[in-house]
Design a protein around this motif. Structure first.
Motif, PDB file in Angstrom:
ATOM      1  N   GLY A  57       0.807  -1.212   0.000  1.00 28.70           N
ATOM      2  CA  GLY A  57       0.000   0.000   0.000  1.00 28.70           C
ATOM      3  C   GLY A  57       0.836   1.255   0.000  1.00 28.70           C
ATOM      4  O   GLY A  57       0.315   2.369  -0.054  1.00 28.70           O
ATOM      5  N   ALA A  58       2.159   1.099   0.064  1.00 25.55           N
ATOM      6  CA  ALA A  58       3.060   2.256   0.100  1.00 25.55           C
ATOM      7  C   ALA A  58       2.879   3.159  -1.123  1.00 25.55           C
ATOM      8  O   ALA A  58       3.079   4.371  -1.032  1.00 25.55           O
ATOM      9  CB  ALA A  58       4.511   1.795   0.201  1.00 25.55           C
ATOM     10  N   ASP A  59       2.452   2.575  -2.241  1.00 24.84           N
ATOM     11  CA  ASP A  59       2.245   3.381  -3.448  1.00 24.84           C
ATOM     12  C   ASP A  59       1.060   4.340  -3.311  1.00 24.84           C
ATOM     13  O   ASP A  59       0.890   5.228  -4.138  1.00 24.84           O
ATOM     14  CB  ASP A  59       2.115   2.496  -4.691  1.00 24.84           C
ATOM     15  N   TYR A  60       0.247   4.182  -2.268  1.00 21.52           N
ATOM     16  CA  TYR A  60      -0.878   5.093  -2.015  1.00 21.52           C
ATOM     17  C   TYR A  60      -0.529   6.161  -0.983  1.00 21.52           C
ATOM     18  O   TYR A  60      -1.361   6.989  -0.649  1.00 21.52           O
ATOM     19  CB  TYR A  60      -2.104   4.298  -1.545  1.00 21.52           C
ATOM     20  N   GLU A  61       0.695   6.112  -0.491  1.00 20.67           N
ATOM     21  CA  GLU A  61       1.140   7.065   0.523  1.00 20.67           C
ATOM     22  C   GLU A  61       1.079   8.486  -0.040  1.00 20.67           C
ATOM     23  O   GLU A  61       1.503   8.738  -1.165  1.00 20.67           O
ATOM     24  CB  GLU A  61       2.572   6.718   0.957  1.00 20.67           C
ATOM     25  N   GLY A  62       0.516   9.411   0.751  1.00 21.43           N
ATOM     26  CA  GLY A  62       0.455  10.812   0.359  1.00 21.43           C
ATOM     27  C   GLY A  62      -0.567  11.138  -0.717  1.00 21.43           C
ATOM     28  O   GLY A  62      -0.603  12.264  -1.215  1.00 21.43           O
ATOM     29  N   ARG A  63      -1.410  10.177  -1.090  1.00 24.17           N
ATOM     30  CA  ARG A  63      -2.432  10.417  -2.124  1.00 24.17           C
ATOM     31  C   ARG A  63      -3.591  11.206  -1.519  1.00 24.17           C
ATOM     32  O   ARG A  63      -4.517  10.650  -0.933  1.00 24.17           O
ATOM     33  CB  ARG A  63      -2.934   9.095  -2.697  1.00 24.17           C
ATOM     34  N   LYS A  64      -3.514  12.529  -1.649  1.00 21.28           N
ATOM     35  CA  LYS A  64      -4.548  13.402  -1.089  1.00 21.28           C
ATOM     36  C   LYS A  64      -5.911  13.146  -1.719  1.00 21.28           C
ATOM     37  O   LYS A  64      -6.940  13.318  -1.080  1.00 21.28           O
ATOM     38  CB  LYS A  64      -4.131  14.859  -1.233  1.00 21.28           C
ATOM     39  N   ASP A  65      -5.920  12.709  -2.995  1.00 21.03           N
ATOM     40  CA  ASP A  65      -7.190  12.414  -3.669  1.00 21.03           C
ATOM     41  C   ASP A  65      -7.916  11.243  -3.007  1.00 21.03           C
ATOM     42  O   ASP A  65      -9.119  11.089  -3.168  1.00 21.03           O
ATOM     43  CB  ASP A  65      -6.968  12.132  -5.162  1.00 21.03           C
ATOM     44  N   LEU A  66      -7.186  10.429  -2.236  1.00 21.06           N
ATOM     45  CA  LEU A  66      -7.784   9.302  -1.506  1.00 21.06           C
ATOM     46  C   LEU A  66      -7.951   9.629  -0.020  1.00 21.06           C
ATOM     47  O   LEU A  66      -8.382   8.771   0.757  1.00 21.06           O
ATOM     48  CB  LEU A  66      -6.907   8.048  -1.651  1.00 21.06           C
ATOM     49  N   GLY A  67      -7.582  10.861   0.357  1.00 18.46           N
ATOM     50  CA  GLY A  67      -7.667  11.256   1.755  1.00 18.46           C
ATOM     51  C   GLY A  67      -6.493  10.785   2.584  1.00 18.46           C
ATOM     52  O   GLY A  67      -6.524  10.880   3.812  1.00 18.46           O
ATOM     53  N   ASN A  68      -5.465  10.283   1.936  1.00 22.56           N
ATOM     54  CA  ASN A  68      -4.287   9.785   2.651  1.00 22.56           C
ATOM     55  C   ASN A  68      -3.357  10.950   2.965  1.00 22.56           C
ATOM     56  O   ASN A  68      -2.375  11.191   2.279  1.00 22.56           O
ATOM     57  CB  ASN A  68      -3.565   8.710   1.827  1.00 22.56           C
ATOM     58  N   THR A  69      -3.695  11.671   4.038  1.00 25.82           N
ATOM     59  CA  THR A  69      -2.981  12.885   4.400  1.00 25.82           C
ATOM     60  C   THR A  69      -2.031  12.700   5.573  1.00 25.82           C
ATOM     61  O   THR A  69      -1.219  13.570   5.836  1.00 25.82           O
ATOM     62  CB  THR A  69      -3.985  14.000   4.739  1.00 25.82           C
ATOM     63  N   GLN A  70      -2.161  11.587   6.279  1.00 31.07           N
ATOM     64  CA  GLN A  70      -1.298  11.345   7.430  1.00 31.07           C
ATOM     65  C   GLN A  70      -0.256  10.286   7.076  1.00 31.07           C
ATOM     66  O   GLN A  70      -0.526   9.376   6.297  1.00 31.07           O
ATOM     67  CB  GLN A  70      -2.130  10.890   8.630  1.00 31.07           C
ATOM     68  N   ARG A  71       0.907  10.409   7.671  1.00 33.14           N
ATOM     69  CA  ARG A  71       1.985   9.445   7.430  1.00 33.14           C
ATOM     70  C   ARG A  71       1.483   8.037   7.769  1.00 33.14           C
ATOM     71  O   ARG A  71       0.908   7.812   8.815  1.00 33.14           O
ATOM     72  CB  ARG A  71       3.190   9.815   8.290  1.00 33.14           C
ATOM     73  N   GLY A  72       1.683   7.104   6.843  1.00 31.86           N
ATOM     74  CA  GLY A  72       1.269   5.727   7.058  1.00 31.86           C
ATOM     75  C   GLY A  72      -0.108   5.392   6.522  1.00 31.86           C
ATOM     76  O   GLY A  72      -0.520   4.228   6.526  1.00 31.86           O
ATOM     77  N   ASP A  73      -0.874   6.387   6.033  1.00 30.33           N
ATOM     78  CA  ASP A  73      -2.229   6.138   5.530  1.00 30.33           C
ATOM     79  C   ASP A  73      -2.244   5.190   4.336  1.00 30.33           C
ATOM     80  O   ASP A  73      -3.157   4.376   4.196  1.00 30.33           O
ATOM     81  CB  ASP A  73      -2.920   7.445   5.125  1.00 30.33           C
ATOM     82  N   GLY A  74      -1.257   5.282   3.469  1.00 25.86           N
ATOM     83  CA  GLY A  74      -1.231   4.419   2.283  1.00 25.86           C
ATOM     84  C   GLY A  74      -1.210   2.952   2.655  1.00 25.86           C
ATOM     85  O   GLY A  74      -1.957   2.142   2.095  1.00 25.86           O
ATOM     86  N   VAL A  75      -0.375   2.607   3.614  1.00 30.38           N
ATOM     87  CA  VAL A  75      -0.255   1.221   4.065  1.00 30.38           C
ATOM     88  C   VAL A  75      -1.482   0.828   4.899  1.00 30.38           C
ATOM     89  O   VAL A  75      -2.035  -0.254   4.732  1.00 30.38           O
ATOM     90  CB  VAL A  75       1.058   1.033   4.870  1.00 30.38           C
ATOM     91  N   LYS A  76      -1.904   1.728   5.774  1.00 32.72           N
ATOM     92  CA  LYS A  76      -3.030   1.437   6.667  1.00 32.72           C
ATOM     93  C   LYS A  76      -4.327   1.238   5.891  1.00 32.72           C
ATOM     94  O   LYS A  76      -5.117   0.348   6.196  1.00 32.72           O
ATOM     95  CB  LYS A  76      -3.191   2.580   7.674  1.00 32.72           C
ATOM     96  N   TYR A  77      -4.548   2.056   4.879  1.00 32.51           N
ATOM     97  CA  TYR A  77      -5.807   2.016   4.118  1.00 32.51           C
ATOM     98  C   TYR A  77      -5.572   1.488   2.706  1.00 32.51           C
ATOM     99  O   TYR A  77      -6.092   2.000   1.729  1.00 32.51           O
ATOM    100  CB  TYR A  77      -6.460   3.399   4.101  1.00 32.51           C
ATOM    101  N   LYS A  78      -4.779   0.426   2.621  1.00 33.11           N
ATOM    102  CA  LYS A  78      -4.505  -0.201   1.331  1.00 33.11           C
ATOM    103  C   LYS A  78      -5.772  -0.912   0.839  1.00 33.11           C
ATOM    104  O   LYS A  78      -6.733  -1.082   1.590  1.00 33.11           O
ATOM    105  CB  LYS A  78      -3.331  -1.174   1.460  1.00 33.11           C
ATOM    106  N   PRO A  79      -5.797  -1.349  -0.419  1.00 25.07           N
ATOM    107  CA  PRO A  79      -7.000  -1.981  -0.972  1.00 25.07           C
ATOM    108  C   PRO A  79      -7.426  -3.227  -0.177  1.00 25.07           C
ATOM    109  O   PRO A  79      -6.633  -4.134   0.051  1.00 25.07           O
ATOM    110  CB  PRO A  79      -6.576  -2.359  -2.394  1.00 25.07           C
ATOM    111  N   ARG A  80      -8.696  -3.205   0.237  1.00 17.21           N
ATOM    112  CA  ARG A  80      -9.284  -4.345   0.947  1.00 17.21           C
ATOM    113  C   ARG A  80     -10.749  -4.475   0.566  1.00 17.21           C
ATOM    114  O   ARG A  80     -11.374  -3.530   0.118  1.00 17.21           O
ATOM    115  CB  ARG A  80      -9.197  -4.154   2.463  1.00 17.21           C
TER     116      ARG A  80
END
Length: 176
Positions: A57-80
């Motif tokens: 999910g690291a490739d989603y890190e910092g993706r503001k369009d997905l709401g991933n604004t906090q450090r670690g959001d990409g991994v935490k909110y990866k596709p499920r």
């Protein structure tokens, strides 16, 4: 198993009651609608075998369009889930709609019940029954995927789902 013979039979046995519940709850109540939903989730979940993306999910890190604004959001909110929801924004919306805290417990989205319910919720929220009623696989794919990744596979899965549901074989619309 007819539409995705490579699927894990045990996984399917776990998913089917939850899928039936989700389809009933969210109005996916015709064979054509069911065929479209099944085709999309079969593709998204790698033939019902992956309720969570294998990549970090690291490739989603910092993706503001997905709401991933906090450090670690990409991994935490990866596709499920069966529809492979991704990003803090989608998790928060599903959390609110389903009454489950997916913000603090995002891994719960990979549980068979929530994987199915979140797919039904996404389907309903995006009003995909209308597009399914028109047999418009291209529009359904665009909304589910954000693009047309795997369109040919989704079309093949749709034909397999129609056959498994005992429908006359008809070509889905692949263009608008």
């Amino acid at each position: 198993m007819q539409m995705a013979p490579e699927a894990n039979p045990q996984q399917l046995r776990q998913l089917v009651p939850h899928l039936n519940q989700a389809m009933a709850k969210f109005g996916v109540n015709t064979r054509l609608r069911q065929a479209h939903l099944l085709a999309q989730i079969a593709h998204e979940s790698d033939r019902f075998t992956a309720l969570e993306a294998s990549r970090s999910g690291a490739d989603y890190e910092g993706r503001k369009d997905l709401g991933n604004t906090q450090r670690g959001d990409g991994v935490k909110y990866k596709p499920r889930g069966l529809i492979q929801l991704v990003g803090r924004t989608n998790y928060a919306a599903a959390s609110k709609a389903l009454g489950v805290d997916l913000i603090h417990h995002p891994q719960r989205l990979a549980d068979p019940e929530l994987a199915a319910l979140s797919a039904g919720w996404f389907w309903s929220t995006n009003q995909l029954n209308g597009d399914a009623d028109k047999d418009d696989v291209r529009t359904v794919t665009k909304i589910v995927n954000g693009g047309y990744n795997g369109l040919d596979d989704r079309i093949q899965l749709l034909q397999a789902a129609k056959k498994a549901l005992g429908m006359q074989s008809s070509k889905a619309k692949s263009q608008n």
